[in-house]
Every structure is written in structure tokens, then in C-alpha cells.
Design an enzyme around this catalytic site. Structure first.
Site, PDB file in Angstrom:
ATOM      1  N   LYS A  33       0.823  -1.215   0.000  1.00  0.00           N
ATOM      2  CA  LYS A  33       0.000   0.000   0.000  1.00  0.00           C
ATOM      3  C   LYS A  33       0.858   1.267   0.000  1.00  0.00           C
ATOM      4  CE  LYS A  33      -0.664   0.230   5.024  1.00  0.00           C
ATOM      5  NZ  LYS A  33       0.093   1.472   5.212  1.00  0.00           N
ATOM      6  N   THR A  34       1.949   1.276   0.748  1.00  0.00           N
ATOM      7  CA  THR A  34       2.806   2.466   0.774  1.00  0.00           C
ATOM      8  C   THR A  34       3.421   2.704  -0.601  1.00  0.00           C
ATOM      9  OG1 THR A  34       3.321   2.015   3.098  1.00  0.00           O
ATOM     10  CG2 THR A  34       4.735   3.582   1.950  1.00  0.00           C
ATOM     11  N   ASP A 217      -3.509   7.460   4.195  1.00  0.00           N
ATOM     12  CA  ASP A 217      -3.055   6.107   4.528  1.00  0.00           C
ATOM     13  C   ASP A 217      -3.833   5.607   5.747  1.00  0.00           C
ATOM     14  OD1 ASP A 217      -1.576   3.789   4.479  1.00  0.00           O
ATOM     15  OD2 ASP A 217       0.208   4.659   5.402  1.00  0.00           O
ATOM     16  N   GLU A 218      -3.974   4.294   5.888  1.00  0.00           N
ATOM     17  CA  GLU A 218      -4.628   3.664   7.051  1.00  0.00           C
ATOM     18  C   GLU A 218      -6.020   4.257   7.305  1.00  0.00           C
ATOM     19  OE1 GLU A 218      -3.325   1.108   8.171  1.00  0.00           O
ATOM     20  OE2 GLU A 218      -1.143   1.226   8.258  1.00  0.00           O
ATOM     21  N   GLN A 248      -8.270  -4.826   8.850  1.00  0.00           N
ATOM     22  CA  GLN A 248      -7.285  -4.459   9.871  1.00  0.00           C
ATOM     23  C   GLN A 248      -7.729  -3.244  10.692  1.00  0.00           C
ATOM     24  OE1 GLN A 248      -2.955  -5.084   8.893  1.00  0.00           O
ATOM     25  NE2 GLN A 248      -3.721  -5.036   6.789  1.00  0.00           N
ATOM     26  N   ARG A 594       1.343 -10.881  10.470  1.00  0.00           N
ATOM     27  CA  ARG A 594       2.678 -10.325  10.742  1.00  0.00           C
ATOM     28  C   ARG A 594       3.762 -11.330  10.358  1.00  0.00           C
ATOM     29  NH1 ARG A 594       1.448  -6.116   9.741  1.00  0.00           N
ATOM     30  NH2 ARG A 594      -0.533  -7.123   9.306  1.00  0.00           N
TER      31      ARG A 594
END
Length: 706
Positions: A33-34, A217-218, A248, A594
């Protein structure tokens, strides 16, 4: 014009190329995503011709903002780097520095950090003669923070008398203190910016014209106030791109609203949705586990992660007898990985609650395995750092009563609470700054107090002669003789660590000057106030122990997900609340994703709860993962015989109609569920898990059956 098609997969490239109108990018864990955000900004500048100053990129941590800017700088020329990139709070602070006078802020206003905020609230609660045992100051601080994240506060309403005992009075006094000392707190940054927008259409239009393209973002972690801030700015162009993962969304307990991402396409008409599902992080077996788990949630857009890595790795479920056995299993397996050459930085132990870390710390210490508990006290919240900064804050804002009270006693110089109180009252009555009031009070002081106050005031005279931030930091360290003070009262190891922190503060000031040549002390202090422990880099090679919330956004080769027991994970309070249970499941999904190579999950047959050893049942999440179909290692180590379950020492009785599993309420902690009962009659104690307060031991007579 650069062609980014070869550097991105098909879905990523689609998101980068879609520049006009609202865009929702559903980016699964480990799907880049980044990368999408940075390349989209580069595409806007390099290929579409958008001026850098017309782009706003919003992140959730300063660390993420820094990393994003660093990546963008590699894709655009330095002359195109004038992009507004930062957290909601840092961006709003920047806006308020320019236009804060429109909502009554004085020039050079300071920011009250969380510790000092609590100190102010404590003083107010004490002055109002409120019973702190019944109504703790932290409760008021938490409620003030929550209220400031509402539209009611933006509209300048009061919290309401029914909110909490004397809440209006405490809030009114708190706001008065901020006003008197030219402060805002962390929550004011967003709320006051929105208030300014609503009351000043010309200013709103100025920022709408500036921010023609907005990227967030997020987005799944945004709350209502953050949603409103973005909506105000994006109304005119509609060019808003939000990137996030509804699977998430794990911060509902602190105000995040999953509906922001789920209903984005209903708020912004003609939204295009792009799903990123190609996962570059984890082995297929780990993603199979994650997909099976999250498919049980109903509040989601829906997507399945697809592994780009080849088969391999492992998902293991290890039943253990108790929390000590759990820690032993983790520690011995970690040692095996270290012996095989795995870097300690690539190993993490995750748990649902902070309290679970203790047993792992004990075992890792015993085995001399270096570890770090992540999410502890942040650098700028450490005592020695706050002590040094209190001088700088008072110099920058000489009306700052919190910093005066701290600095005048750090280190101790014979000036007591009475003298501090007298000077503070004199300053208020005469309209003087605290430094000037202290100077005028000097002739009235005697003995040790006078001998202590004279060199204290000299520090501020010297600070007035300095212009560089780093020189001011050095001046305070030198003139307070703080390092000698530490050496005198701390053992050698602790003294070395704290002096190292002080030296690092000087390094931070030098780095600030290099990054912001025109930056002032006010700017430096603002940066320290909005920096959290999540923003701080840590280069220590160590196994990481952390809550799952702290692990979000991170990845590790080897992950230990511990405490998978019903009532611990998911927590008791969520079992009868579908929305809360779904958030717990999302949290478990975050933990699973993770892991890059191997995932070890543990659950205990018994666990110590408030001094009682209680039987446990394995988490339903394990069944939802389809664990039975996933092979454990060929020869798992026989750490214990799980068939030998210790007997519970908890009396499984019913008292006054209350029994284990009952829903109850308490005057202070609100609604909860009885986990266990010990004793009998009126003297019986109940272990109750409260939605707002966690696990508490309460005498049965103080509970009301619901």
C-alpha cells in the site's frame, strides 16, 4: 514521462493511474500500500503535472510520514518535494500556526503533552475536592479527550452534567488553565482546525484550493473528526484517494469508525474501488490461515489474500499447561532460531494484553536472550528528558505553570510546594510571567530557597542569549548540572542509560536544525509533543515483545502468537457483542499476517487470574482458522503433558444470584461479565471483566445483576 507499469502489479498500477475523483484502495496486509501511495504522488507530479504544493498526504505516525517522504524524494526532483505529508495532528498544527488566531489562540501557543495534561487534571480535581479514589483524574482526562473528538466540541458545546461526576466543572477549569497558559492539547489540533474552517469560509477555500489532491493512509483507523476534516477539504474537487484495509480496523476502542471505510463509496459518489490482494510477505500456509479466520466477519468488503511466495513455512498450534510453560516453549524455540542464524530482529512474541509480557521477560532474561518490550515509555516521556524540556518550555512560554513547577525542582534546589504556589498565585494576580514573578519574589526568599532560586533564574537569562535550539539544550544540561545529579542518585548502569538519553536529546536538537534551518524552539517543542513511541526508531538487535496493537504495520520471519484462550483472546467483554467480537477477530488477523515464514500459536490449559489459577478453553479463533487441516512440525518438542490439567482453586459457586458468566454493572466501572467467584456469602469476591476498565476483583455486594 516515467512509465511505472513495470514497477507495479496490475492492481497497483490501476490505483496509481486513477487520479481524478474518489478512489478507495482496499490494500490487504503485505500488498504494497505504501508503494501505491508514493508512486501515485510521483505520477501526479511527474506525469500529470500537478504542483507538489497542491498535494496533501496524511499518515497516522510521524515515522510513516518520514518514510513516505524519503521514498517520494527518490521518485521526484528536489524542487518537487514541497508536499504536505504528515499526521492529521502535525498537519492541523501547521494550519493552526498560520491561522490559529481565528479561534482565539495566542501567538507561539504551546502543546500540553499527555503527562502534563494529567498533572493539570489532578490539580483541578484536587481543587474541587473530588474523591480521587471514586473518580480518578485519569477518568476525567480520558473523558475530556473523548469529548474533544466529537462534533459537539467542535461546535463549542459543553460535555454535559450527566456525562460524569462534576464533568462540566472539571472541563471548564481545564479549558481555563489552557487559555491562561496559552496551551492547546493533542485533541485540540483537529477540533480547532475544523472549528476554524466552519467559522471562516475564506480560510477553508484557501486550503481547498491548495489541496487539490488528497491521499490518506490507514483510512480504516480514522474517527469521525478525521472523517469530517477530510470531507471539508475534499468537497470541491472530490479528488480523494484513501488506502486502507477494513480487515485491519482494530482501534474502535479509541474512536476509530470502521464505517468510514465500509461506507466510503456511499459518501463520495462515483467512487472507484481497487483491491490489492497479492501478498509479498507471507508463505501460503499463513495466508490460508488468515483468510479462513477473517471470512467469519460480516462487516467487511471482502477479499482473499493471494501468496506471491512459494510453499514453505509452518503454522503450529502448541497447547501448554500454563503461562510459565508457554513462556518456556517460546524462549526455547527462539533460542533454536537464534542458533540457526535468525536475526533477533526477525522474531516477535505477540500478546493481547500488556500484562502477559512478564513471563516471557523472565524466561528470556534467564536464558540471556536480548529482548525489547515495544510500546513502553516513549523517549520524550522519560523523566530526564521531560525535566530538561521543562526549562525550554518555560523559556518558550513563560506563563507555563506546569513547566515552572517541574523545572524549579529538577534537580531539587530547596524550593518547596509552598514557594511554587505563592509565586504562581502572585504571577496570576499581577498578570506577570512566572519567570518575572519569581524574579520579583527573590528578595522575600531566605536561606536555601534563595540560594536555589538565583542560579535557577540565571539559566533563563542565559537561554535568552541563545538563538540555536541545540545550544539552548546544551545550556540547560550544563547549567542544571543534571548529569552530576543523575550520577549522584542512580546506580552506574541506570545513570549511564539516562545520561545517554540526555545526549540523545542534544542529538535530536541538532538533527532538527539540519532538517529545519529556520525552525524555532516553538517548532522543536511542538515536534517533541506530538512524537509517540511508535515514531521512534530502534536499532537494537533484540527479540521484540509487544501487544498485537503495537505490531500493526510490522513483519517478522518468526512470530509467536500467545494466549489464544476464550476470554483472553477474544476478550470476555466482546463475547456477547458482535461488533466487538469482529474487531477482536480483525486483531487476530493482524497478528497472523505479521508472520513471513513461521507462525507459532499457543493456548494454556490454566492461567493465573488475580491470584487464582483458572481453567481455560482454547480460543474459537483457532477453530475458525481451520487449524486441524494444517500440519504441525513433524517432531514437536514435548514441553509438557497437556493431559494433566491442574485443578482450579476457584470456587465455582453462585452468590446472591450472581454466577460465573453473569452480566453485572458497577457504579464506577460500568457493565461487565463475571469471570469467576471466590469465597461465599457477602464476603465473596468476583473477578469481573468490565468493558471500560478490564479485569477487576470486586466484592459481590458492590455489583448489580443485569
Amino acid at each position: 514521462m516515467p512509465d511505472y507499469s513495470k514497477e507495479l502489479n496490475e492492481a497497483q498500477y490501476d490505483a496509481v493511474q486513477t487520479t481524478e475523483g474518489p478512489l478507495l484502495v482496499l490494500a490487504g496486509a503485505g500488498t504494497g500500500k505504501t508503494r501505491v501511495i508514493t508512486y501515485r504522488i510521483a505520477h501526479l507530479i511527474n506525469n500529470v503535472g500537478v504542483p507538489a504544493q497542491n498535494i496533501l498526504a496524511v499518515t497516522f505516525t510521524n515515522k510513516a510520514a518520514g518514510e513516505m517522504k524519503e521514498r517520494i524524494m527518490k521518485l521526484v526532483s528536489r524542487s518537487d518535494s514541497d508536499i504536505w505529508i504528515g499526521t492529521f495532528h502535525s498537519i492541523c498544527l501547521r494550519i493552526l500556526r498560520r491561522d490559529g488566531h481565528l479561534v482565539g489562540l495566542g501567538a507561539g501557543f504551546g502543546i500540553l503533552d499527555q503527562d502534563d495534561r494529567l498533572a493539570v487534571v489532578r490539580d483541578i480535581v484536587k481543587s474541587l475536592n473530588i474523591d480521587v479514589k471514586k473518580y480518578p483524574p485519569k477518568q476525567y482526562m480520558w473523558r475530556i479527550s473523548n469529548f474533544k473528538s466529537t462534533r459537539a466540541y467542535v461546535d463549542e458545546a459543553a460535555p454535559g452534567t450527566d456525562e460524569f461526576h462534576m464533568m462540566d466543572e472539571v472541563f471548564s477549569q481545564y479549558q481555563k488553565k489552557l487559555k491562561e497558559q496559552n496551551f492547546i492539547d493533542f485533541d485540540d489540533m483537529l477540533a480547532l482546525t475544523i472549528r476554524m474552517f466552519r467559522q471562516n469560509s475564506d480560510v477553508t477555500q484557501y486550503y481547498r484550493n491548495m489541496f487539490r489532491y488528497i491521499l490518506v493512509d490507514e483510512y480504516q483507523d480514522t474517527n469521525d473528526i478525521q472523517f469530517l476534516f477530510l470531507k471539508i477539504l475534499a468537497t470541491e474537487t472530490g479528488n480523494i484517494c484513501v488506502v486502507g484495509d477494513d480487515d485491519q480496523s482494530i482501534y474502535g476502542w479509541r474512536g476509530a469508525d470502521i464505517r468510514n471505510i465500509l461506507e466510503f463509496d456511499t459518501v463520495y459518489q462515483n467512487t472507484k474501488t481497487v483491491r490489492l490482494v497479492e501478498n509479498y510477505r507471507s508463505r501460503p500456509v499463513i495466508l490460508q490461515t488468515a483468510n479462513a479466520l477473517i471470512s467469519n466477519n460480516r462487516m467487511r468488503k471482502g477479499k482473499n489474500l493471494v501468496a506471491c511466495r512459494e510453499e514453505g513455512g509452518m503454522v503450529q498450534v502448541m497447547p501448554v499447561g500454563n503461562e510459565t510453560d508457554e513462556a518456556e516453549f517460546a524462549a526455547q524455540t527462539i533460542q533454536k532460531y537464534l542458533d540457526e542464524g535468525t536475526s533477533p530482529d526477525e522474531i516477535a512474541v505477540l500478546y493481547r494484553t500488556n500484562a502477559q509480557s512478564r513471563n516471557f521477560e523472565v524466561l528470556l532474561n534467564r536464558m540471556a536472550i536480548r529482548y525489547k518490550v515495544v510500546g513502553g515509555i516513549g523517549f520524550y516521556q522519560r523523566k530526564e528528558i521531560k525535566d530538561i524540556l521543562s526549562y525550554l518550555r518555560l523559556h518558550d512560554n513563560p506563563y507555563d505553570g506546569v513547566s515552572f513547577a517541574r523545572s524549579v525542582k529538577a534537580p531539587p534546589r530547596g524550593i518547596g510546594d509552598t514557594a511554587v504556589s505563592n509565586i504562581t498565585e502572585y504571577a496570576s494576580a499581577e498578570g506577570l510571567s512566572l519567570i518575572e514573578a519569581a524574579r520579583q519574589s527573590l528578595p522575600a526568599l531566605r536561606g536555601a530557597q534563595k540560594r536555589g532560586m538565583e542560579p535557577y533564574l540565571w539559566i533563563f537569562t542565559e537561554l535568552g542569549a541563545q538563538s540555536k535550539v541545540s545550544e539552548m539544550v546544551k545550556t540547560v544540561i550544563y547549567l542544571t548540572e543534571y548529569e552530576d545529579f543523575i550520577k549522584k542518585y542512580e546506580d552506574e548502569h541506570e545513570a549511564e542509560k539516562r545520561i545517554g538519553n540526555i545526549n540523545e536529546l542534544y542529538n535530536a536538537a541538532v538533527s532538527f536544525e539540519m532538517a529545519f534551518p529556520e525552525g524555532t524552539m516553538s517548532d522543536f517543542l511542538a515536534a517533541t509533543a506530538i512524537t509517540t513511541s511508535l515514531d521512534e526508531s530502534d536499532n537494537t538487535a533484540a527479540v521484540k515483545l509487544m501487544t498485537i496493537h503495537s505490531a500493526k504495520g510490522l513483519e517478522f520471519e518468526q512470530v509467536f502468537l500467545t494466549g489464544l484462550e476464550n476470554g483472553l483472546f477474544p476478550l470476555h467483554g466482546s463475547l456477547d457483542e458482535p461488533a466487538e467480537l469482529e474487531e477482536e477477530r480483525r486483531l487476530c488477523y493482524v497478528a497472523v499476517t505479521r508472520a513471513k515464514q513461521n507462525l507459532h500459536m499457543t493456548y494454556a490449559s490454566t492461567r493465573m487470574v488475580y491470584g487464582n489459577r483458572m481453567p481455560q478453553r482454547r480460543s474459537p479463533f483457532l477453530d475458525e482458522m481451520g487449524i486441524a487441516g494444517i500440519k504441525a512440525p513433524a517432531k514437536p518438542r514435548p514441553y509438557m503433558d497437556v493431559s494433566q490439567k491442574p485443578k482450579s482453586t476457584v470456587a465455582r459457586t453462585e452468590v446472591n444470584g450472581i454466577k460465573s458468566g453473569s452480566k453485572v454493572s458497577h457504579e464506577k466501572f460500568g457493565e461487565g461479565m463475571v469471570v469467576a467467584i471466590s469465597g461465599s456469602g457477602d464476603s465473596a469476591n468476583c473477578d469481573v471483566f468490565f468493558k471500560a476498565g478490564g479485569l477487576k476483583k470486586i466484592r459481590v455486594g458492590f455489583l448489580k445483576l443485569l
